[in-house]
Scaffold this motif. Structure first.
Motif, PDB file in Angstrom:
ATOM      1  N   SER A   1       0.856  -1.186   0.000  1.00  0.00           N
ATOM      2  CA  SER A   1       0.000   0.000   0.000  1.00  0.00           C
ATOM      3  C   SER A   1       0.894   1.240   0.000  1.00  0.00           C
ATOM      4  CB  SER A   1      -0.891  -0.010   1.240  1.00  0.00           C
ATOM      5  OG  SER A   1      -1.441   1.258   1.476  1.00  0.00           O
ATOM      6  N   PRO A   2       0.559   2.256  -0.766  1.00  0.00           N
ATOM      7  CA  PRO A   2       1.387   3.471  -0.797  1.00  0.00           C
ATOM      8  C   PRO A   2       1.573   4.101   0.585  1.00  0.00           C
ATOM      9  CG  PRO A   2      -0.205   3.528  -2.579  1.00  0.00           C
ATOM     10  CD  PRO A   2      -0.543   2.338  -1.729  1.00  0.00           C
ATOM     11  N   MET A   3       0.556   4.056   1.410  1.00  0.00           N
ATOM     12  CA  MET A   3       0.676   4.656   2.742  1.00  0.00           C
ATOM     13  C   MET A   3       1.623   3.850   3.632  1.00  0.00           C
ATOM     14  SD  MET A   3      -0.905   7.385   2.441  1.00  0.00           S
ATOM     15  CE  MET A   3      -1.203   8.080   4.031  1.00  0.00           C
ATOM     16  N   VAL A   4       1.579   2.522   3.514  1.00  0.00           N
ATOM     17  CA  VAL A   4       2.494   1.680   4.285  1.00  0.00           C
ATOM     18  C   VAL A   4       3.925   1.925   3.825  1.00  0.00           C
ATOM     19  CG1 VAL A   4       3.179  -0.694   4.786  1.00  0.00           C
ATOM     20  CG2 VAL A   4       0.760  -0.064   4.819  1.00  0.00           C
ATOM     21  N   LEU A   5       4.135   1.969   2.526  1.00  0.00           N
ATOM     22  CA  LEU A   5       5.473   2.225   1.996  1.00  0.00           C
ATOM     23  C   LEU A   5       5.967   3.612   2.390  1.00  0.00           C
ATOM     24  CD1 LEU A   5       5.117   0.625  -1.544  1.00  0.00           C
ATOM     25  CD2 LEU A   5       6.287  -0.311   0.464  1.00  0.00           C
ATOM     26  N   LEU A   6       5.088   4.600   2.367  1.00  0.00           N
ATOM     27  CA  LEU A   6       5.462   5.943   2.806  1.00  0.00           C
ATOM     28  C   LEU A   6       5.853   5.937   4.280  1.00  0.00           C
ATOM     29  CD1 LEU A   6       5.696   9.011   2.303  1.00  0.00           C
ATOM     30  CD2 LEU A   6       3.268   9.172   2.912  1.00  0.00           C
ATOM     31  N   GLY A   7       5.080   5.247   5.093  1.00  0.00           N
ATOM     32  CA  GLY A   7       5.396   5.155   6.515  1.00  0.00           C
ATOM     33  C   GLY A   7       6.743   4.498   6.759  1.00  0.00           C
ATOM     34  N   LEU A   8       7.029   3.431   6.037  1.00  0.00           N
ATOM     35  CA  LEU A   8       8.323   2.753   6.177  1.00  0.00           C
ATOM     36  C   LEU A   8       9.470   3.648   5.729  1.00  0.00           C
ATOM     37  CD1 LEU A   8       7.366  -0.826   4.950  1.00  0.00           C
ATOM     38  CD2 LEU A   8       7.931  -0.128   7.292  1.00  0.00           C
ATOM     39  N   ALA A   9       9.261   4.375   4.627  1.00  0.00           N
ATOM     40  CA  ALA A   9      10.300   5.284   4.143  1.00  0.00           C
ATOM     41  C   ALA A   9      10.565   6.388   5.158  1.00  0.00           C
ATOM     42  CB  ALA A   9       9.896   5.875   2.791  1.00  0.00           C
ATOM     43  N   LEU A  10       9.504   6.969   5.716  1.00  0.00           N
ATOM     44  CA  LEU A  10       9.680   8.028   6.714  1.00  0.00           C
ATOM     45  C   LEU A  10      10.345   7.512   7.976  1.00  0.00           C
ATOM     46  CD1 LEU A  10       6.328   9.990   6.304  1.00  0.00           C
ATOM     47  CD2 LEU A  10       8.618  10.686   5.572  1.00  0.00           C
ATOM     48  N   TYR A  11      10.024   6.283   8.356  1.00  0.00           N
ATOM     49  CA  TYR A  11      10.672   5.678   9.522  1.00  0.00           C
ATOM     50  C   TYR A  11      12.171   5.512   9.261  1.00  0.00           C
ATOM     51  CZ  TYR A  11      11.494   2.575  13.446  1.00  0.00           C
ATOM     52  OH  TYR A  11      11.971   2.025  14.603  1.00  0.00           O
ATOM     53  N   GLY A  12      12.512   5.072   8.057  1.00  0.00           N
ATOM     54  CA  GLY A  12      13.924   4.918   7.705  1.00  0.00           C
ATOM     55  C   GLY A  12      14.658   6.246   7.716  1.00  0.00           C
ATOM     56  N   ILE A  13      14.026   7.281   7.179  1.00  0.00           N
ATOM     57  CA  ILE A  13      14.635   8.612   7.175  1.00  0.00           C
ATOM     58  C   ILE A  13      14.822   9.107   8.605  1.00  0.00           C
ATOM     59  CG2 ILE A  13      14.236  11.036   6.550  1.00  0.00           C
ATOM     60  CD1 ILE A  13      12.836   9.927   3.999  1.00  0.00           C
ATOM     61  N   GLY A  14      13.818   8.873   9.433  1.00  0.00           N
ATOM     62  CA  GLY A  14      13.926   9.268  10.841  1.00  0.00           C
ATOM     63  C   GLY A  14      15.064   8.555  11.551  1.00  0.00           C
ATOM     64  N   THR A  15      15.264   7.289  11.226  1.00  0.00           N
ATOM     65  CA  THR A  15      16.354   6.525  11.826  1.00  0.00           C
ATOM     66  C   THR A  15      17.706   7.105  11.423  1.00  0.00           C
ATOM     67  OG1 THR A  15      15.008   4.530  11.846  1.00  0.00           O
ATOM     68  CG2 THR A  15      17.388   4.232  11.995  1.00  0.00           C
TER      69      THR A  15
END
Length: 78
Positions: free
Chosen positions: A4-18
């Motif tokens: 899902s685009p929202m799940v992928l966006l959430g994962l990408a933002l989590y990675g950037i935050g890390t």
């Protein structure tokens, strides 16, 4: 649902935050950087109120204010 685009966006933002967290730890003492994790409580509560229409309660606003005040005190004393 995994793609899902929202799940992928959430994962990408989590990675950037890390990545940002690792840069912060590289520059600051852990005892100064770690309390700023509390900003996640402020951001989640604010997002819930703004985007999800969660009720704004006085006790919640006081709690958010205390978190922000504590972070400001630590930042100035650090």
């Amino acid at each position: 649902m995994l793609f899902s685009p929202m799940v992928l966006l959430g994962l990408a933002l989590y990675g950037i935050g890390t990545v940002f967290w690792l840069f912060a730890l590289k520059q600051l003492d852990l005892s100064l950087a770690y309390p700023f994790v509390a900003m996640s409580f402020v951001m989640v509560a604010g997002s819930g109120m703004l985007f999800l229409g969660e009720p704004v309660q006085t006790s919640r606003l006081i709690g958010i204010g205390l978190i922000i005040l504590g972070l400001l005190v630590m930042a100035r004393g650090g």
